[in-house]
Design an enzyme around this catalytic site. Structure first.
Site, PDB file in Angstrom:
ATOM      1  N   CYS A  65      -4.674 -25.099   4.322  1.00  0.00           N
ATOM      2  CA  CYS A  65      -4.592 -25.754   5.431  1.00  0.00           C
ATOM      3  C   CYS A  65      -3.611 -27.098   4.980  1.00  0.00           C
ATOM      4  O   CYS A  65      -2.725 -26.924   4.313  1.00  0.00           O
ATOM      5  CB  CYS A  65      -5.650 -26.099   6.209  1.00  0.00           C
ATOM      6  SG  CYS A  65      -5.483 -26.596   7.851  1.00  0.00           S
ATOM      7  N   HIS A 106      -6.763 -20.926   8.083  1.00  0.00           N
ATOM      8  CA  HIS A 106      -8.015 -21.034   7.256  1.00  0.00           C
ATOM      9  C   HIS A 106      -8.509 -19.625   6.849  1.00  0.00           C
ATOM     10  O   HIS A 106      -9.062 -18.849   7.624  1.00  0.00           O
ATOM     11  CB  HIS A 106      -9.293 -21.503   8.154  1.00  0.00           C
ATOM     12  CG  HIS A 106      -8.952 -23.086   8.562  1.00  0.00           C
ATOM     13  ND1 HIS A 106      -9.322 -24.211   7.733  1.00  0.00           N
ATOM     14  CD2 HIS A 106      -8.222 -23.781   9.506  1.00  0.00           C
ATOM     15  CE1 HIS A 106      -9.242 -25.079   8.310  1.00  0.00           C
ATOM     16  NE2 HIS A 106      -8.387 -24.963   9.394  1.00  0.00           N
ATOM     17  N   GLU A 153     -11.317 -18.680   5.344  1.00  0.00           N
ATOM     18  CA  GLU A 153     -12.508 -18.425   5.472  1.00  0.00           C
ATOM     19  C   GLU A 153     -12.954 -18.261   6.863  1.00  0.00           C
ATOM     20  O   GLU A 153     -14.108 -17.851   7.267  1.00  0.00           O
ATOM     21  CB  GLU A 153     -13.036 -19.983   4.948  1.00  0.00           C
ATOM     22  CG  GLU A 153     -13.329 -20.935   5.640  1.00  0.00           C
ATOM     23  CD  GLU A 153     -11.944 -21.756   5.505  1.00  0.00           C
ATOM     24  OE1 GLU A 153     -11.904 -22.928   5.880  1.00  0.00           O
ATOM     25  OE2 GLU A 153     -10.922 -21.193   4.941  1.00  0.00           O
TER      26      GLU A 153
END
Length: 205
Positions: free
Chosen positions: A79, A186, A188
């Site tokens: 990011c 992102h 994750e």
């Protein structure tokens, strides 16, 4: 062992939880001497580019990251962390970045709530399109990733573009050169695609 760089502007909980799920050993540190022991680094980031660079420069972490990548060990920016890898940004006024990859960070020209213009920040799921082959996308089909950002990278160097997406503008989504990698979204929070990307990064270590 992965070192997660703590400079005061990273989503450390989110990244650490993802690494735990992958059962990958990691540690979080703000100390260059400790981070130097890591076999690979993750540079997360949430917030403003200029503020982040001030913190990295004042702490000595910017110089450390430059020295670290010279060792050939892999570095992943996530990011804002990806944006910091580039040469400069217009966010909050002109600011120099780490300069590890060629390009600059600019704001989406749309304005939130303005009729006829698209909303900023860009928030939601967008499909990735692979551009250049990379170990980090090995055995991965094109799929959707979760983005939250108001600024994006512009670069004339197609060789560093591993994957791109589109939000009215072409968005470099996965970038890389040699041992340096970045993801604008992102991973994750990006379901199976994000998990596999993180897994491939850990396999480089």
């Amino acid at each position: 062992m992965i070192g997660v760089v703590d400079y005061g502007m990273g989503n450390l909980f989110s990244v650490s939880q993802a690494l735990k799920r992958l059962e990958v050993p990691y540690f979080i540190s703000e100390e260059p001497t400790e981070l130097a022991k890591a076999d690979g680094l993750i540079l997360p980031g949430v917030g403003a580019f200029k503020d982040a660079m001030v913190l990295l420069n004042e702490s000595g972490l910017a110089d450390f990251i430059h020295e670290y990548v010279k060792t050939g060990k892999p570095l992943l920016g996530i990011c804002l962390g990806m944006q910091l890898l580039f040469e400069e940004s217009e966010e909050g006024g002109f600011s120099k970045g780490l300069g590890l990859l060629p390009g600059r960070v600019v704001r989406f020209p749309g304005k939130s709530g303005s009729e006829g213009l698209y909303k900023v920040p860009h928030m939601g799921w967008n499909r990735l399109e692979w551009v250049n082959p990379s170990p980090i996308t090995k055995e991965l089909e094109e799929d959707y990733a979760y983005f939250v950002h108001s600024f994006y990278v512009q670069t004339d160097n197609e060789e560093i573009l591993i994957g791109k997406s589109s939000y009215y503008e072409e968005v470099p989504a996965v970038v890389g050169r040699e041992n340096i990698y970045g993801m604008q979204f992102h991973p994750e929070k990006s379901s199976k695609l994000g998990v596999k990307l993180l897994t491939n990064f850990t396999k480089l270590i």
